[in-house]
Design an enzyme around this catalytic site. Structure first.
Site, mmCIF file in Angstrom:
data_model
loop_
_atom_site.group_PDB
_atom_site.id
_atom_site.type_symbol
_atom_site.label_atom_id
_atom_site.label_comp_id
_atom_site.label_asym_id
_atom_site.label_seq_id
_atom_site.Cartn_x
_atom_site.Cartn_y
_atom_site.Cartn_z
ATOM 1 N N PRO A 12 0.790 -1.222 0.000
ATOM 2 C CA PRO A 12 0.000 0.000 0.000
ATOM 3 C C PRO A 12 0.827 1.281 0.000
ATOM 4 O O PRO A 12 1.854 1.365 0.679
ATOM 5 C CB PRO A 12 -0.819 -0.107 1.293
ATOM 6 C CG PRO A 12 -0.087 -1.087 2.137
ATOM 7 C CD PRO A 12 0.562 -2.048 1.186
ATOM 8 N N ASN A 13 0.346 2.224 -0.767
ATOM 9 C CA ASN A 13 0.899 3.587 -0.879
ATOM 10 C C ASN A 13 2.200 3.661 -1.676
ATOM 11 O O ASN A 13 2.676 4.757 -1.967
ATOM 12 C CB ASN A 13 1.096 4.222 0.512
ATOM 13 C CG ASN A 13 -0.204 4.288 1.288
ATOM 14 O OD1 ASN A 13 -1.193 4.812 0.770
ATOM 15 N ND2 ASN A 13 -0.235 3.740 2.478
ATOM 16 N N ARG A 20 5.089 10.850 -2.494
ATOM 17 C CA ARG A 20 4.740 10.593 -1.089
ATOM 18 C C ARG A 20 5.976 10.795 -0.199
ATOM 19 O O ARG A 20 6.972 10.091 -0.348
ATOM 20 C CB ARG A 20 4.263 9.146 -0.965
ATOM 21 C CG ARG A 20 4.070 8.661 0.438
ATOM 22 C CD ARG A 20 4.022 7.132 0.474
ATOM 23 N NE ARG A 20 3.765 6.671 1.817
ATOM 24 C CZ ARG A 20 4.092 5.469 2.260
ATOM 25 N NH1 ARG A 20 4.665 4.600 1.464
ATOM 26 N NH2 ARG A 20 3.828 5.128 3.490
ATOM 27 N N TYR A 25 11.073 8.758 1.525
ATOM 28 C CA TYR A 25 11.084 7.675 0.530
ATOM 29 C C TYR A 25 11.813 8.023 -0.768
ATOM 30 O O TYR A 25 11.971 7.157 -1.631
ATOM 31 C CB TYR A 25 9.644 7.239 0.231
ATOM 32 C CG TYR A 25 8.944 6.700 1.465
ATOM 33 C CD1 TYR A 25 9.415 5.558 2.102
ATOM 34 C CD2 TYR A 25 7.834 7.348 2.016
ATOM 35 C CE1 TYR A 25 8.803 5.064 3.247
ATOM 36 C CE2 TYR A 25 7.213 6.861 3.155
ATOM 37 C CZ TYR A 25 7.697 5.718 3.769
ATOM 38 O OH TYR A 25 7.099 5.229 4.899
ATOM 39 N N ASN A 76 8.191 -5.506 -0.689
ATOM 40 C CA ASN A 76 8.034 -4.374 0.222
ATOM 41 C C ASN A 76 6.535 -4.274 0.483
ATOM 42 O O ASN A 76 5.782 -3.785 -0.367
ATOM 43 C CB ASN A 76 8.560 -3.075 -0.401
ATOM 44 C CG ASN A 76 8.455 -1.910 0.568
ATOM 45 O OD1 ASN A 76 7.835 -2.020 1.626
ATOM 46 N ND2 ASN A 76 9.044 -0.773 0.198
ATOM 47 N N ALA A 79 3.041 -0.738 4.954
ATOM 48 C CA ALA A 79 2.551 -0.824 6.333
ATOM 49 C C ALA A 79 2.044 -2.222 6.700
ATOM 50 O O ALA A 79 2.017 -2.581 7.889
ATOM 51 C CB ALA A 79 1.455 0.213 6.557
ATOM 52 N N HIS A 82 3.967 -4.516 9.077
ATOM 53 C CA HIS A 82 3.886 -4.420 10.536
ATOM 54 C C HIS A 82 2.570 -4.956 11.103
ATOM 55 O O HIS A 82 2.393 -4.974 12.317
ATOM 56 C CB HIS A 82 4.047 -2.949 10.961
ATOM 57 C CG HIS A 82 5.153 -2.246 10.229
ATOM 58 N ND1 HIS A 82 6.461 -2.646 10.296
ATOM 59 C CD2 HIS A 82 5.138 -1.185 9.368
ATOM 60 C CE1 HIS A 82 7.214 -1.852 9.526
ATOM 61 N NE2 HIS A 82 6.428 -0.962 8.950
ATOM 62 N N ASP A 89 1.365 -15.683 6.712
ATOM 63 C CA ASP A 89 0.926 -17.061 6.466
ATOM 64 C C ASP A 89 1.003 -17.413 4.983
ATOM 65 O O ASP A 89 1.416 -18.516 4.618
ATOM 66 C CB ASP A 89 -0.512 -17.258 6.978
ATOM 67 C CG ASP A 89 -0.569 -17.381 8.507
ATOM 68 O OD1 ASP A 89 0.498 -17.501 9.133
ATOM 69 O OD2 ASP A 89 -1.692 -17.342 9.045
ATOM 70 N N GLU A 100 13.012 -9.259 1.817
ATOM 71 C CA GLU A 100 12.172 -8.154 2.303
ATOM 72 C C GLU A 100 12.932 -6.839 2.084
ATOM 73 O O GLU A 100 14.113 -6.749 2.421
ATOM 74 C CB GLU A 100 11.897 -8.372 3.796
ATOM 75 C CG GLU A 100 11.144 -7.229 4.455
ATOM 76 C CD GLU A 100 10.931 -7.475 5.957
ATOM 77 O OE1 GLU A 100 11.258 -8.583 6.453
ATOM 78 O OE2 GLU A 100 10.460 -6.542 6.624
ATOM 79 N N HIS A 102 12.794 -2.459 2.374
ATOM 80 C CA HIS A 102 12.184 -1.184 2.766
ATOM 81 C C HIS A 102 13.073 -0.063 2.284
ATOM 82 O O HIS A 102 14.305 -0.136 2.447
ATOM 83 C CB HIS A 102 12.018 -1.091 4.291
ATOM 84 C CG HIS A 102 11.174 -2.197 4.832
ATOM 85 N ND1 HIS A 102 9.806 -2.196 4.686
ATOM 86 C CD2 HIS A 102 11.499 -3.353 5.444
ATOM 87 C CE1 HIS A 102 9.320 -3.310 5.213
ATOM 88 N NE2 HIS A 102 10.327 -4.030 5.671
ATOM 89 N N SER A 104 13.062 3.043 3.484
ATOM 90 C CA SER A 104 13.544 3.674 4.719
ATOM 91 C C SER A 104 14.018 2.572 5.671
ATOM 92 O O SER A 104 13.867 1.379 5.367
ATOM 93 C CB SER A 104 12.414 4.470 5.370
ATOM 94 O OG SER A 104 11.394 3.592 5.832
ATOM 95 N N ARG A 109 12.729 4.522 12.928
ATOM 96 C CA ARG A 109 11.501 5.327 12.902
ATOM 97 C C ARG A 109 10.608 4.990 14.107
ATOM 98 O O ARG A 109 11.095 4.502 15.109
ATOM 99 C CB ARG A 109 10.804 5.109 11.552
ATOM 100 C CG ARG A 109 11.697 5.537 10.374
ATOM 101 C CD ARG A 109 11.035 5.304 9.038
ATOM 102 N NE ARG A 109 9.830 6.127 8.892
ATOM 103 C CZ ARG A 109 8.933 5.942 7.916
ATOM 104 N NH1 ARG A 109 9.110 4.978 7.017
ATOM 105 N NH2 ARG A 109 7.878 6.713 7.845
ATOM 106 N N ARG A 113 6.771 0.659 13.779
ATOM 107 C CA ARG A 113 7.370 0.102 12.549
ATOM 108 C C ARG A 113 8.473 -0.904 12.855
ATOM 109 O O ARG A 113 9.110 -1.433 11.949
ATOM 110 C CB ARG A 113 7.956 1.221 11.681
ATOM 111 C CG ARG A 113 6.926 2.198 11.170
ATOM 112 C CD ARG A 113 7.551 3.237 10.243
ATOM 113 N NE ARG A 113 6.708 4.410 10.164
ATOM 114 C CZ ARG A 113 5.651 4.532 9.350
ATOM 115 N NH1 ARG A 113 5.337 3.555 8.530
ATOM 116 N NH2 ARG A 113 4.927 5.627 9.360
HETATM 117 C C1 DQA Z 1 8.212 1.082 4.061
HETATM 118 C C2 DQA Z 1 8.268 1.297 5.574
HETATM 119 C C3 DQA Z 1 6.900 1.065 6.208
HETATM 120 O O1 DQA Z 1 6.964 1.287 7.602
HETATM 121 C C4 DQA Z 1 5.880 2.034 5.624
HETATM 122 O O2 DQA Z 1 4.604 1.767 6.154
HETATM 123 C C5 DQA Z 1 5.860 2.022 4.138
HETATM 124 C C6 DQA Z 1 7.120 1.931 3.416
HETATM 125 C C7 DQA Z 1 9.538 1.448 3.374
HETATM 126 O O3 DQA Z 1 9.717 1.087 2.218
HETATM 127 O O4 DQA Z 1 10.376 2.134 3.982
HETATM 128 O O5 DQA Z 1 4.818 2.162 3.518
HETATM 129 O O6 DQA Z 1 7.954 -0.289 3.811
#
Ligand code: DQA
Length: 150
Positions: A12-13, A20, A25, A76, A79, A82, A89, A100, A102, A104, A109, A113
């Site tokens: 998401p996002n 954003r 980011y 990635n 959110a 978390h 699963d 995995e 990220h 950031s 943070r 997170r």
């Molecule tokens: C993220 C870190 C997450 O905590 C956050 O909710 C994101 C982006 C990152 O790429 O740093 O949406 O996964």
């Protein structure tokens, strides 16, 4: 001969990357990142399937779909990293290496997170390297895939 496929899954996002919170980011868009993954995969004789979803179920469906059609995954989950036991699963039933990523460093943070439902099922975690983290993830995945398992 078919070229092995890597799932590049973004949650998401992350479709809003570039606009954003660029201070956190960066300015690189998701399309840029997907191009970087495609180029990096090609160097390792791999191809990619890029999926982005803002929905937990969409991410889970993508993992299920990838079980028989991909050889590894870079994820990635935004959110959902978390919060999503359901994604955890689903990934447990994905019998291939998972990296995995990220952009950031969540550990530097807010405390909400700091826990990841993905890390227990990941072969490696890359955080805080920005968009280049995806390229590093592809390199690590390619190495994992070329290492004999026995
Ligand atoms: C993220 C870190 C997450 O905590 C956050 O909710 C994101 C982006 C990152 O790429 O740093 O949406 O996964």
């Amino acid at each position: 001969m078919t070229i092995p496929t890597v799932l590049v899954l973004n949650g998401p996002n992350l479709n809003l990357l570039g606009v954003r919170e660029p201070g956190i980011y960066g300015h690189t868009t998701l399309a840029d990142i997907e191009d970087m993954c495609t180029a990096s995969a090609a160097e390792a004789a791999l191809t990619v399937r890029c999926v982005q979803s803002n929905h937990e179920g969409g991410l889970i469906d993508a993992v299920h779909e990838a079980r028989e059609t991909t050889v590894g995954a870079i994820i990635n989950a935004g959110a959902y990293t978390h919060t999503s036991l359901a994604l955890h699963d689903a990934l447990k039933s994905y019998d291939h290496p998972i990296i995995e990523v990220h952009l950031s460093n969540p550990h530097a943070r807010e405390s909400f997170r700091h826990h990841s439902y993905l890390s227990p099922v990941a072969a490696a975690v890359i955080a805080g390297a920005g968009a280049k983290g995806y390229v590093h993830a592809m390199e690590i995945l390619a190495e994992e895939l070329s290492t004999p398992t026995t």
